[in-house]
Write a protein that holds these residues in place. Structure first.
Motif, PDB file in Angstrom:
ATOM      1  N   GLY A   9       4.096  -8.702   4.717  1.00 21.64           N
ATOM      2  CA  GLY A   9       4.352  -8.281   6.092  1.00 21.64           C
ATOM      3  C   GLY A   9       4.308  -6.781   6.311  1.00 21.64           C
ATOM      4  N   GLY A  10       3.587  -6.077   5.474  1.00 13.65           N
ATOM      5  CA  GLY A  10       3.458  -4.630   5.626  1.00 13.65           C
ATOM      6  C   GLY A  10       4.479  -3.828   4.847  1.00 13.65           C
ATOM      7  N   VAL A  11       5.329  -4.505   4.084  1.00 14.26           N
ATOM      8  CA  VAL A  11       6.351  -3.818   3.280  1.00 14.26           C
ATOM      9  C   VAL A  11       5.721  -3.104   2.092  1.00 14.26           C
ATOM     10  CG1 VAL A  11       8.381  -4.224   1.838  1.00 14.26           C
ATOM     11  CG2 VAL A  11       8.171  -5.369   4.031  1.00 14.26           C
ATOM     12  N   ALA A  12       4.582  -3.588   1.621  1.00 13.19           N
ATOM     13  CA  ALA A  12       3.840  -2.977   0.511  1.00 13.19           C
ATOM     14  C   ALA A  12       2.395  -2.802   0.953  1.00 13.19           C
ATOM     15  CB  ALA A  12       3.915  -3.862  -0.728  1.00 13.19           C
ATOM     16  N   SER A  13       1.811  -1.658   0.609  1.00 19.61           N
ATOM     17  CA  SER A  13       0.426  -1.426   1.008  1.00 19.61           C
ATOM     18  C   SER A  13      -0.255  -0.470   0.036  1.00 19.61           C
ATOM     19  CB  SER A  13       0.347  -0.869   2.426  1.00 19.61           C
ATOM     20  OG  SER A  13       0.933   0.421   2.459  1.00 19.61           O
ATOM     21  N   ALA A  14      -1.569  -0.460   0.104  1.00 20.59           N
ATOM     22  CA  ALA A  14      -2.370   0.465  -0.700  1.00 20.59           C
ATOM     23  C   ALA A  14      -3.597   0.836   0.114  1.00 20.59           C
ATOM     24  CB  ALA A  14      -2.787  -0.182  -2.017  1.00 20.59           C
ATOM     25  N   SER A  15      -4.109   2.046  -0.153  1.00 19.97           N
ATOM     26  CA  SER A  15      -5.335   2.470   0.512  1.00 19.97           C
ATOM     27  C   SER A  15      -6.284   3.076  -0.509  1.00 19.97           C
ATOM     28  CB  SER A  15      -5.029   3.466   1.637  1.00 19.97           C
ATOM     29  OG  SER A  15      -4.342   4.588   1.125  1.00 19.97           O
ATOM     30  N   LEU A  16      -7.577   2.915  -0.243  1.00 22.60           N
ATOM     31  CA  LEU A  16      -8.627   3.411  -1.125  1.00 22.60           C
ATOM     32  C   LEU A  16      -9.666   4.162  -0.316  1.00 22.60           C
ATOM     33  CD1 LEU A  16      -7.593   0.531  -2.355  1.00 22.60           C
ATOM     34  CD2 LEU A  16      -9.561   0.805  -3.816  1.00 22.60           C
ATOM     35  N   ILE A  32      -0.348   3.869  -3.112  1.00 17.86           N
ATOM     36  CA  ILE A  32       0.292   2.559  -3.194  1.00 17.86           C
ATOM     37  C   ILE A  32       1.734   2.807  -2.797  1.00 17.86           C
ATOM     38  CG2 ILE A  32       1.015   0.643  -4.666  1.00 17.86           C
ATOM     39  CD1 ILE A  32      -1.434   1.177  -6.394  1.00 17.86           C
ATOM     40  N   ALA A  33       2.187   2.126  -1.770  1.00 22.76           N
ATOM     41  CA  ALA A  33       3.530   2.380  -1.246  1.00 22.76           C
ATOM     42  C   ALA A  33       4.286   1.074  -1.024  1.00 22.76           C
ATOM     43  CB  ALA A  33       3.434   3.141   0.064  1.00 22.76           C
ATOM     44  N   VAL A  34       5.574   1.119  -1.333  1.00 23.62           N
ATOM     45  CA  VAL A  34       6.483   0.000  -1.078  1.00 23.62           C
ATOM     46  C   VAL A  34       7.754   0.594  -0.466  1.00 23.62           C
ATOM     47  CG1 VAL A  34       7.809  -1.891  -2.111  1.00 23.62           C
ATOM     48  CG2 VAL A  34       5.573  -1.283  -3.065  1.00 23.62           C
ATOM     49  N   LYS A  41      10.559  -5.471  -6.873  1.00 22.80           N
ATOM     50  CA  LYS A  41      10.310  -6.905  -6.661  1.00 22.80           C
ATOM     51  C   LYS A  41       8.922  -7.315  -7.142  1.00 22.80           C
ATOM     52  CE  LYS A  41      13.354  -7.103  -2.631  1.00 22.80           C
ATOM     53  NZ  LYS A  41      13.440  -7.405  -1.192  1.00 22.80           N
ATOM     54  N   GLY A  42       8.139  -6.352  -7.629  1.00 27.20           N
ATOM     55  CA  GLY A  42       6.803  -6.657  -8.125  1.00 27.20           C
ATOM     56  C   GLY A  42       5.721  -6.638  -7.066  1.00 27.20           C
ATOM     57  N   TRP A  43       6.049  -6.188  -5.867  1.00 33.63           N
ATOM     58  CA  TRP A  43       5.070  -6.230  -4.785  1.00 33.63           C
ATOM     59  C   TRP A  43       3.995  -5.164  -4.936  1.00 33.63           C
ATOM     60  CZ3 TRP A  43       8.867  -7.228  -0.140  1.00 33.63           C
ATOM     61  CH2 TRP A  43       9.419  -8.497  -0.288  1.00 33.63           C
ATOM     62  N   GLY A  44       4.350  -3.991  -5.443  1.00 36.12           N
ATOM     63  CA  GLY A  44       3.342  -2.968  -5.718  1.00 36.12           C
ATOM     64  C   GLY A  44       2.410  -3.438  -6.815  1.00 36.12           C
TER      65      GLY A  44
END
Length: 107
Positions: A9-16, A32-34, A41-44
């Motif tokens: 739900g947008g709590v973890a994200s990454a960009s390239l 990479i952000a959480v 929690k392992g989401w990253g």
């Protein structure tokens, strides 16, 4: 390969960043952000695994700069975390890491 990865739900994200020519087979992982309350929690890791799977499937080499964010892992901790996913230090100072495409037999 996507340039934005979003999980939970947008709590973890990454960009390239991808080269505009479409032929160069590398990408730079810029972030990479959480959210702090959801770290550990392992989401990253989940997002980074997905990025690595996509890169391997498309023959793309990944590069990044180890830059700890506020409240996150130290530089050494972050480099070790990336190392678990096949990234290796590219320069003596350890700030740049690279991950070559891996076949299913080397993963």
């Amino acid at each position: 390969m996507r340039t934005i990865y979003v999980g939970h739900g947008g709590v973890a994200s990454a960009s390239l960043l991808m080269p505009p020519d479409g032929e160069t087979r590398n990408a730079i992982v810029t972030e990479i952000a959480v959210w702090p309350e959801h770290r550990g929690k392992g989401w990253g890791s989940e997002i980074l695994k997905e990025i690595c799977r996509d890169a391997d499937a498309e023959g793309i080499t990944l590069m990044l700069s180890v830059e700890p964010g506020p409240g996150g892992l130290s530089a050494e901790g972050l480099a070790a975390w990336y190392g678990r996913y096949g990234f290796q230090r590219a320069l003596n100072d350890g700030t740049v890491m690279i991950r070559l495409t891996q076949s299913s037999t080397t993963r």
